[in-house]
Design a protein around this motif. Structure first.
Motif, mmCIF file in Angstrom:
data_model
loop_
_atom_site.group_PDB
_atom_site.id
_atom_site.type_symbol
_atom_site.label_atom_id
_atom_site.label_comp_id
_atom_site.label_asym_id
_atom_site.label_seq_id
_atom_site.Cartn_x
_atom_site.Cartn_y
_atom_site.Cartn_z
ATOM 1 N N GLU A 99 0.844 -1.205 0.000
ATOM 2 C CA GLU A 99 0.000 0.000 0.000
ATOM 3 C C GLU A 99 0.880 1.255 0.000
ATOM 4 O OE1 GLU A 99 -2.599 -0.394 3.374
ATOM 5 O OE2 GLU A 99 -3.951 -1.768 2.324
ATOM 6 N N ALA A 100 1.957 1.230 0.779
ATOM 7 C CA ALA A 100 2.887 2.375 0.805
ATOM 8 C C ALA A 100 3.593 2.520 -0.539
ATOM 9 C CB ALA A 100 3.901 2.199 1.936
ATOM 10 N N VAL A 101 3.952 1.406 -1.172
ATOM 11 C CA VAL A 101 4.589 1.455 -2.493
ATOM 12 C C VAL A 101 3.623 2.043 -3.517
ATOM 13 C CG1 VAL A 101 5.525 0.049 -4.381
ATOM 14 C CG2 VAL A 101 6.209 -0.423 -2.023
ATOM 15 N N ALA A 102 2.351 1.665 -3.425
ATOM 16 C CA ALA A 102 1.353 2.215 -4.355
ATOM 17 C C ALA A 102 1.205 3.727 -4.167
ATOM 18 C CB ALA A 102 0.005 1.513 -4.171
ATOM 19 N N ARG A 103 1.201 4.198 -2.910
ATOM 20 C CA ARG A 103 1.144 5.650 -2.660
ATOM 21 C C ARG A 103 2.375 6.330 -3.258
ATOM 22 N NH1 ARG A 103 -0.701 3.860 2.236
ATOM 23 N NH2 ARG A 103 1.324 4.167 3.233
ATOM 24 N N ALA A 166 0.428 -0.922 -11.631
ATOM 25 C CA ALA A 166 -0.834 -0.886 -12.377
ATOM 26 C C ALA A 166 -1.985 -0.457 -11.468
ATOM 27 C CB ALA A 166 -1.112 -2.257 -12.992
ATOM 28 N N VAL A 167 -1.988 -0.957 -10.240
ATOM 29 C CA VAL A 167 -3.014 -0.570 -9.267
ATOM 30 C C VAL A 167 -2.931 0.933 -8.986
ATOM 31 C CG1 VAL A 167 -3.621 -0.761 -6.818
ATOM 32 C CG2 VAL A 167 -3.326 -2.831 -8.204
ATOM 33 N N ALA A 168 -1.710 1.434 -8.809
ATOM 34 C CA ALA A 168 -1.531 2.864 -8.535
ATOM 35 C C ALA A 168 -2.040 3.708 -9.703
ATOM 36 C CB ALA A 168 -0.064 3.165 -8.256
ATOM 37 N N LEU A 169 -1.751 3.271 -10.914
ATOM 38 C CA LEU A 169 -2.214 3.992 -12.102
ATOM 39 C C LEU A 169 -3.741 3.990 -12.175
ATOM 40 C CD1 LEU A 169 -1.592 5.451 -14.747
ATOM 41 C CD2 LEU A 169 -1.445 3.211 -15.846
ATOM 42 N N ASP A 172 -5.428 6.335 -9.688
ATOM 43 C CA ASP A 172 -5.408 7.749 -10.064
ATOM 44 C C ASP A 172 -6.666 8.162 -10.825
ATOM 45 O OD1 ASP A 172 -3.052 8.468 -8.894
ATOM 46 O OD2 ASP A 172 -1.855 8.356 -10.729
ATOM 47 N N GLN A 173 -7.346 7.193 -11.424
ATOM 48 C CA GLN A 173 -8.514 7.496 -12.246
ATOM 49 C C GLN A 173 -9.786 7.625 -11.415
ATOM 50 O OE1 GLN A 173 -7.374 8.058 -15.333
ATOM 51 N NE2 GLN A 173 -5.444 7.306 -14.517
ATOM 52 N N ASP A 174 -9.703 7.378 -10.119
ATOM 53 C CA ASP A 174 -10.882 7.369 -9.259
ATOM 54 C C ASP A 174 -10.966 8.651 -8.439
ATOM 55 O OD1 ASP A 174 -12.982 5.188 -8.352
ATOM 56 O OD2 ASP A 174 -12.362 6.256 -6.534
ATOM 57 N N ASP A 175 -12.173 9.024 -8.041
ATOM 58 C CA ASP A 175 -12.362 10.212 -7.209
ATOM 59 C C ASP A 175 -11.749 10.037 -5.819
ATOM 60 O OD1 ASP A 175 -13.707 11.513 -9.220
ATOM 61 O OD2 ASP A 175 -15.703 10.927 -8.502
ATOM 62 N N ASP A 176 -11.679 8.798 -5.350
ATOM 63 C CA ASP A 176 -11.075 8.499 -4.053
ATOM 64 C C ASP A 176 -9.937 7.512 -4.290
ATOM 65 O OD1 ASP A 176 -10.394 7.841 -1.485
ATOM 66 O OD2 ASP A 176 -12.418 7.302 -0.834
ATOM 67 N N PRO A 177 -8.763 8.018 -4.728
ATOM 68 C CA PRO A 177 -7.679 7.122 -5.121
ATOM 69 C C PRO A 177 -7.207 6.194 -4.005
ATOM 70 C CG PRO A 177 -6.961 9.420 -5.224
ATOM 71 C CD PRO A 177 -8.413 9.421 -4.900
ATOM 72 N N THR A 178 -7.231 6.654 -2.768
ATOM 73 C CA THR A 178 -6.773 5.810 -1.668
ATOM 74 C C THR A 178 -7.692 4.611 -1.492
ATOM 75 O OG1 THR A 178 -5.766 7.695 -0.563
ATOM 76 C CG2 THR A 178 -6.210 5.759 0.789
ATOM 77 N N ARG A 179 -9.002 4.859 -1.464
ATOM 78 C CA ARG A 179 -9.967 3.765 -1.308
ATOM 79 C C ARG A 179 -9.888 2.811 -2.489
ATOM 80 N NH1 ARG A 179 -14.161 2.166 -3.626
ATOM 81 N NH2 ARG A 179 -14.301 4.001 -4.943
ATOM 82 N N HIS A 180 -9.838 3.357 -3.700
ATOM 83 C CA HIS A 180 -9.811 2.537 -4.911
ATOM 84 C C HIS A 180 -8.523 1.707 -4.963
ATOM 85 C CE1 HIS A 180 -11.327 1.446 -8.816
ATOM 86 N NE2 HIS A 180 -10.199 1.796 -9.397
ATOM 87 N N THR A 181 -7.400 2.330 -4.622
ATOM 88 C CA THR A 181 -6.131 1.614 -4.631
ATOM 89 C C THR A 181 -6.152 0.474 -3.623
ATOM 90 O OG1 THR A 181 -4.905 3.568 -5.355
ATOM 91 C CG2 THR A 181 -3.639 1.856 -4.235
ATOM 92 N N ARG A 182 -6.677 0.736 -2.432
ATOM 93 C CA ARG A 182 -6.738 -0.312 -1.403
ATOM 94 C C ARG A 182 -7.602 -1.479 -1.882
ATOM 95 N NH1 ARG A 182 -7.874 2.655 3.080
ATOM 96 N NH2 ARG A 182 -5.652 2.937 3.357
ATOM 97 N N ARG A 183 -8.739 -1.172 -2.493
ATOM 98 C CA ARG A 183 -9.625 -2.243 -2.989
ATOM 99 C C ARG A 183 -8.930 -3.066 -4.074
ATOM 100 N NH1 ARG A 183 -13.462 -5.574 -3.594
ATOM 101 N NH2 ARG A 183 -14.829 -5.611 -5.389
#
Length: 195
Positions: A99-103, A166-169, A172-183
């Motif tokens: 998760e930290a790497v994705a951020r 890919a998850v991080a990218l 970025d397309q979501d209104d809530d990138p943190t929530r979307h990335t975690r999911r």
């Protein structure tokens, strides 16, 4: 003075110089994350509460500032990975780190490209060291997760990094990138678990 490490005479920088450097890095990280790596350096200095001369004393070029940001971020990820090696659950530790790497990937997207286009030299060396440090930190966590049967034995470290990027990218397309990335990361990690 080079990036706040000494004053040229071998003495450590003064406390105010260290504070200014840290503040500049914090503000630059925020500004680059929202406006990209071509954001105004004068704006960064102003938001940090220092003059442009102070910024340029610490970071003579944009590249110097970008290199320092990348190095600090990768160092923090390596420290976090080392601490997570002692966590009781190897799978949860790997998830926390990824998760930290994705951020990190979201914040510093495009940074490597900017540094590479400037040619060879210190930036290229820093990128190589950062790549090595990230691989070393990730390898230890992935291997520990494999040993605990939290990750499939056939999973390669490069595959894990590609998936996280890919998850991080996508995040970025979501209104809530943190929530979307975690999911998305949760779905990816479920796919990495042994069946």
């Amino acid at each position: 003075m080079t990036a706040g490490t000494s004053d040229g005479a071998g003495r450590p920088p003064r406390a105010d110089a260290r504070r200014n450097r840290a503040k500049l890095l914090d503000v630059a990280a925020e500004v680059f994350a929202t406006r990209g790596t071509d954001a105004s350096l004068d704006e960064i200095a102003k938001r940090a509460g220092v003059g442009p001369g102070t910024l340029y004393r610490h970071f003579p070029t944009r590249q110097d500032l970008l290199v320092a940001l990348l190095r600090d971020s990768v160092d923090a990820l390596a420290v976090q990975a080392a601490e997570l090696l002692a966590a009781p659950s190897p799978g949860a530790a790997l998830t926390t780190w990824l998760e930290a790497v994705a951020r990190h990937a979201r914040t510093y997207r495009g940074l490597a490209g900017v540094l590479i286009t400037t040619g060879q030299g210190p930036a290229s060396n820093v990128l190589a060291v950062c790549h090595h440090d990230m691989r070393a930190a990730g390898a230890a966590l992935v291997e520990r997760a494999k040993d605990a049967d939290a990750v499939r034995r056939d999973v390669e470290l490069d595959e894990v990094f590609q998936l996280v990027n890919a998850v991080a990218l996508a995040g970025d397309q979501d209104d809530d990138p943190t929530r979307h990335t975690r999911r998305l990361l949760t779905l990816v990690l479920e796919g990495l678990r042994p069946r």
